[in-house]
Scaffold this motif. Structure first.
Motif, PDB file in Angstrom:
ATOM      1  N   ALA A 132      14.506  73.252 -14.649  1.00  0.00           N
ATOM      2  CA  ALA A 132      14.590  73.655 -16.054  1.00  0.00           C
ATOM      3  C   ALA A 132      14.819  75.155 -16.221  1.00  0.00           C
ATOM      4  O   ALA A 132      15.490  75.584 -17.164  1.00  0.00           O
ATOM      5  CB  ALA A 132      13.321  73.228 -16.790  1.00  0.00           C
ATOM      6  N   SER A 133      14.280  75.976 -15.323  1.00  0.00           N
ATOM      7  CA  SER A 133      14.455  77.424 -15.444  1.00  0.00           C
ATOM      8  C   SER A 133      15.925  77.811 -15.329  1.00  0.00           C
ATOM      9  O   SER A 133      16.392  78.742 -15.995  1.00  0.00           O
ATOM     10  CB  SER A 133      13.629  78.147 -14.384  1.00  0.00           C
ATOM     11  OG  SER A 133      14.028  77.740 -13.070  1.00  0.00           O
ATOM     12  N   LEU A 134      16.673  77.102 -14.494  1.00  0.00           N
ATOM     13  CA  LEU A 134      18.104  77.384 -14.353  1.00  0.00           C
ATOM     14  C   LEU A 134      18.868  76.892 -15.571  1.00  0.00           C
ATOM     15  O   LEU A 134      19.837  77.523 -16.003  1.00  0.00           O
ATOM     16  CB  LEU A 134      18.644  76.723 -13.084  1.00  0.00           C
ATOM     17  CG  LEU A 134      18.093  77.275 -11.769  1.00  0.00           C
ATOM     18  CD1 LEU A 134      18.492  76.389 -10.609  1.00  0.00           C
ATOM     19  CD2 LEU A 134      18.573  78.692 -11.534  1.00  0.00           C
ATOM     20  N   GLN A 135      18.429  75.773 -16.132  1.00  0.00           N
ATOM     21  CA  GLN A 135      19.080  75.263 -17.337  1.00  0.00           C
ATOM     22  C   GLN A 135      19.002  76.280 -18.475  1.00  0.00           C
ATOM     23  O   GLN A 135      20.007  76.588 -19.121  1.00  0.00           O
ATOM     24  CB  GLN A 135      18.428  73.955 -17.773  1.00  0.00           C
ATOM     25  CG  GLN A 135      19.055  73.375 -19.037  1.00  0.00           C
ATOM     26  CD  GLN A 135      18.257  72.218 -19.601  1.00  0.00           C
ATOM     27  OE1 GLN A 135      17.065  72.072 -19.315  1.00  0.00           O
ATOM     28  NE2 GLN A 135      18.908  71.392 -20.406  1.00  0.00           N
ATOM     29  N   SER A 136      17.817  76.802 -18.698  1.00  0.00           N
ATOM     30  CA  SER A 136      17.650  77.748 -19.804  1.00  0.00           C
ATOM     31  C   SER A 136      18.321  79.093 -19.513  1.00  0.00           C
ATOM     32  O   SER A 136      18.886  79.717 -20.416  1.00  0.00           O
ATOM     33  CB  SER A 136      16.159  77.951 -20.090  1.00  0.00           C
ATOM     34  OG  SER A 136      15.478  78.449 -18.933  1.00  0.00           O
ATOM     35  N   ARG A 137      18.288  79.517 -18.280  1.00  0.00           N
ATOM     36  CA  ARG A 137      18.860  80.823 -17.943  1.00  0.00           C
ATOM     37  C   ARG A 137      20.374  80.834 -18.086  1.00  0.00           C
ATOM     38  O   ARG A 137      20.958  81.824 -18.555  1.00  0.00           O
ATOM     39  CB  ARG A 137      18.474  81.200 -16.516  1.00  0.00           C
ATOM     40  CG  ARG A 137      19.023  82.554 -16.075  1.00  0.00           C
ATOM     41  CD  ARG A 137      18.521  82.921 -14.686  1.00  0.00           C
ATOM     42  NE  ARG A 137      19.053  84.193 -14.246  1.00  0.00           N
ATOM     43  CZ  ARG A 137      18.802  84.738 -13.060  1.00  0.00           C
ATOM     44  NH1 ARG A 137      18.000  84.129 -12.202  1.00  0.00           N
ATOM     45  NH2 ARG A 137      19.338  85.898 -12.722  1.00  0.00           N
ATOM     46  N   TYR A 138      21.035  79.729 -17.692  1.00  0.00           N
ATOM     47  CA  TYR A 138      22.498  79.696 -17.700  1.00  0.00           C
ATOM     48  C   TYR A 138      23.073  78.773 -18.780  1.00  0.00           C
ATOM     49  O   TYR A 138      24.279  78.582 -18.833  1.00  0.00           O
ATOM     50  CB  TYR A 138      23.011  79.255 -16.324  1.00  0.00           C
ATOM     51  CG  TYR A 138      22.677  80.226 -15.224  1.00  0.00           C
ATOM     52  CD1 TYR A 138      23.440  81.371 -15.023  1.00  0.00           C
ATOM     53  CD2 TYR A 138      21.575  80.026 -14.388  1.00  0.00           C
ATOM     54  CE1 TYR A 138      23.137  82.276 -14.014  1.00  0.00           C
ATOM     55  CE2 TYR A 138      21.253  80.923 -13.373  1.00  0.00           C
ATOM     56  CZ  TYR A 138      22.045  82.044 -13.200  1.00  0.00           C
ATOM     57  OH  TYR A 138      21.729  82.943 -12.198  1.00  0.00           O
ATOM     58  N   GLN A 139      22.194  78.213 -19.617  1.00  0.00           N
ATOM     59  CA  GLN A 139      22.641  77.319 -20.701  1.00  0.00           C
ATOM     60  C   GLN A 139      23.498  76.173 -20.156  1.00  0.00           C
ATOM     61  O   GLN A 139      24.655  75.987 -20.535  1.00  0.00           O
ATOM     62  CB  GLN A 139      23.417  78.119 -21.757  1.00  0.00           C
ATOM     63  CG  GLN A 139      22.609  79.232 -22.414  1.00  0.00           C
ATOM     64  CD  GLN A 139      21.382  78.689 -23.153  1.00  0.00           C
ATOM     65  OE1 GLN A 139      21.499  77.864 -24.050  1.00  0.00           O
ATOM     66  NE2 GLN A 139      20.205  79.148 -22.746  1.00  0.00           N
ATOM     67  N   LEU A 140      22.898  75.404 -19.255  1.00  0.00           N
ATOM     68  CA  LEU A 140      23.627  74.353 -18.541  1.00  0.00           C
ATOM     69  C   LEU A 140      23.338  72.974 -19.118  1.00  0.00           C
ATOM     70  O   LEU A 140      22.271  72.717 -19.678  1.00  0.00           O
ATOM     71  CB  LEU A 140      23.236  74.362 -17.062  1.00  0.00           C
ATOM     72  CG  LEU A 140      23.457  75.663 -16.300  1.00  0.00           C
ATOM     73  CD1 LEU A 140      22.909  75.530 -14.881  1.00  0.00           C
ATOM     74  CD2 LEU A 140      24.933  76.043 -16.282  1.00  0.00           C
ATOM     75  N   ASP A 141      24.307  72.082 -18.936  1.00  0.00           N
ATOM     76  CA  ASP A 141      24.113  70.669 -19.248  1.00  0.00           C
ATOM     77  C   ASP A 141      23.713  69.879 -17.998  1.00  0.00           C
ATOM     78  O   ASP A 141      22.909  68.956 -18.072  1.00  0.00           O
ATOM     79  CB  ASP A 141      25.396  70.072 -19.839  1.00  0.00           C
ATOM     80  CG  ASP A 141      25.766  70.713 -21.161  1.00  0.00           C
ATOM     81  OD1 ASP A 141      24.958  70.624 -22.104  1.00  0.00           O
ATOM     82  OD2 ASP A 141      26.857  71.315 -21.248  1.00  0.00           O
ATOM     83  N   LYS A 142      24.296  70.261 -16.876  1.00  0.00           N
ATOM     84  CA  LYS A 142      24.000  69.619 -15.597  1.00  0.00           C
ATOM     85  C   LYS A 142      24.055  70.687 -14.507  1.00  0.00           C
ATOM     86  O   LYS A 142      24.544  71.800 -14.738  1.00  0.00           O
ATOM     87  CB  LYS A 142      24.975  68.480 -15.285  1.00  0.00           C
ATOM     88  CG  LYS A 142      24.996  67.353 -16.302  1.00  0.00           C
ATOM     89  CD  LYS A 142      26.009  66.275 -15.928  1.00  0.00           C
ATOM     90  CE  LYS A 142      26.071  65.177 -16.975  1.00  0.00           C
ATOM     91  NZ  LYS A 142      27.040  64.112 -16.616  1.00  0.00           N
ATOM     92  N   LEU A 143      23.595  70.329 -13.321  1.00  0.00           N
ATOM     93  CA  LEU A 143      23.572  71.280 -12.208  1.00  0.00           C
ATOM     94  C   LEU A 143      24.012  70.594 -10.929  1.00  0.00           C
ATOM     95  O   LEU A 143      23.475  69.539 -10.570  1.00  0.00           O
ATOM     96  CB  LEU A 143      22.163  71.848 -12.018  1.00  0.00           C
ATOM     97  CG  LEU A 143      21.958  72.801 -10.824  1.00  0.00           C
ATOM     98  CD1 LEU A 143      22.715  74.109 -11.058  1.00  0.00           C
ATOM     99  CD2 LEU A 143      20.477  73.078 -10.610  1.00  0.00           C
ATOM    100  N   LEU A 144      24.990  71.180 -10.249  1.00  0.00           N
ATOM    101  CA  LEU A 144      25.408  70.708  -8.929  1.00  0.00           C
ATOM    102  C   LEU A 144      24.827  71.652  -7.887  1.00  0.00           C
ATOM    103  O   LEU A 144      25.005  72.864  -7.984  1.00  0.00           O
ATOM    104  CB  LEU A 144      26.928  70.647  -8.828  1.00  0.00           C
ATOM    105  CG  LEU A 144      27.509  70.072  -7.528  1.00  0.00           C
ATOM    106  CD1 LEU A 144      28.858  69.398  -7.796  1.00  0.00           C
ATOM    107  CD2 LEU A 144      27.679  71.124  -6.433  1.00  0.00           C
TER     108      LEU A 144
END
Length: 230
Positions: A132-144
């Motif tokens: 979740a920290s990466l989602q909020s930091r980079y405004q992501l929908d998904k992560l590879l």
């Protein structure tokens, strides 16, 4: 006394095996994973492990020490090999995702997975970590994520005895995490092992094994990009 000691070791090994979490099963890439265009899809890699030797099967301290001594020259050479070319995969993956209609966001710094909190979700495809920290930091929908756990030269053992020739190895996994439920939408184990052509035991430079090592790097990279290609 020796019998009791051996029994205790056997019990300890059994308990350690029971405590280990089962490996994550592969999750195939369904059509719907890229059905919605324009998603912000982060592209990240874990910190590359140290390039090193491994001796699976030499599991007890004494047999591991014997394997280490017997392969000292090989280990010293292996630790001089470089794996940084794998880092270019992030840019190549980003290009493949663009062709899929997505908006890739390349995360420059390596992810230190052990520093991310463990996920609380249960179930077959629940991600092991909370991103979740990466989602909020980079405004992501998904992560590879490309997570590589072993890079180097491996040689199989049965206790004190080698059972095969050394091979170049790259292992780990590549996966896509959906932030909506922190599950793996795609999970593909990565395992590349390459043998030396001809004689491998040519210390101190080990040219055959060095070539096998770089073939394993290329094989891992190609397998990941092939899976993402249209």
């Amino acid at each position: 006394m020796m019998f009791r000691f051996g029994l205790l070791l056997a019990i300890a090994a059994l308990l350690a095996g029971c405590a280990a979490a089962p490996p994550q099963a592969a999750v195939s890439m369904g059509y719907g994973i890229f059905a919605e265009p324009g998603l912000r899809l982060g592209v990240a890699m874990s910190k590359l492990p140290q390039v090193d030797t491994s001796f699976p099967g030499a599991d007890w301290p004494l047999s591991r020490a014997a394997a280490t001594v017997a392969n000292a020259a090989l280990t010293a050479h292996t630790r001089t090999l470089a794996a940084e070319e794998l880092l270019r995969m992030k840019a190549e993956i980003a290009e493949a995702l663009k062709l899929r209609g997505q908006l890739p966001v390349v995360i420059d710094e390596p992810i230190v997975l052990d520093q991310l909190p463990k996920a609380s979700g249960k179930g077959r495809n629940a991600a092991a970590r909370n991103y979740a920290s990466l989602q909020s930091r980079y405004q992501l929908d998904k992560l590879l994520v490309v997570e590589l756990t072993e890079i180097g030269i491996t040689r199989p053992y049965s206790s004190y005895i080698p059972t095969g020739e050394p091979k170049g190895i790259v292992s780990g996994a590549v996966y896509i995490v959906n932030f909506k439920d922190n599950t793996y939408e795609w999970y593909q184990p990565v395992m590349q092992q390459k043998s030396a052509l001809g004689n491998w035991d040519e210390a101190p430079a080990f040219p055959g094994l060095s070539n096998a090592f770089y073939q394993a790097l290329d094989g891992a990279r190609e397998a990941i990009l092939r899976a993402l290609a249209r």
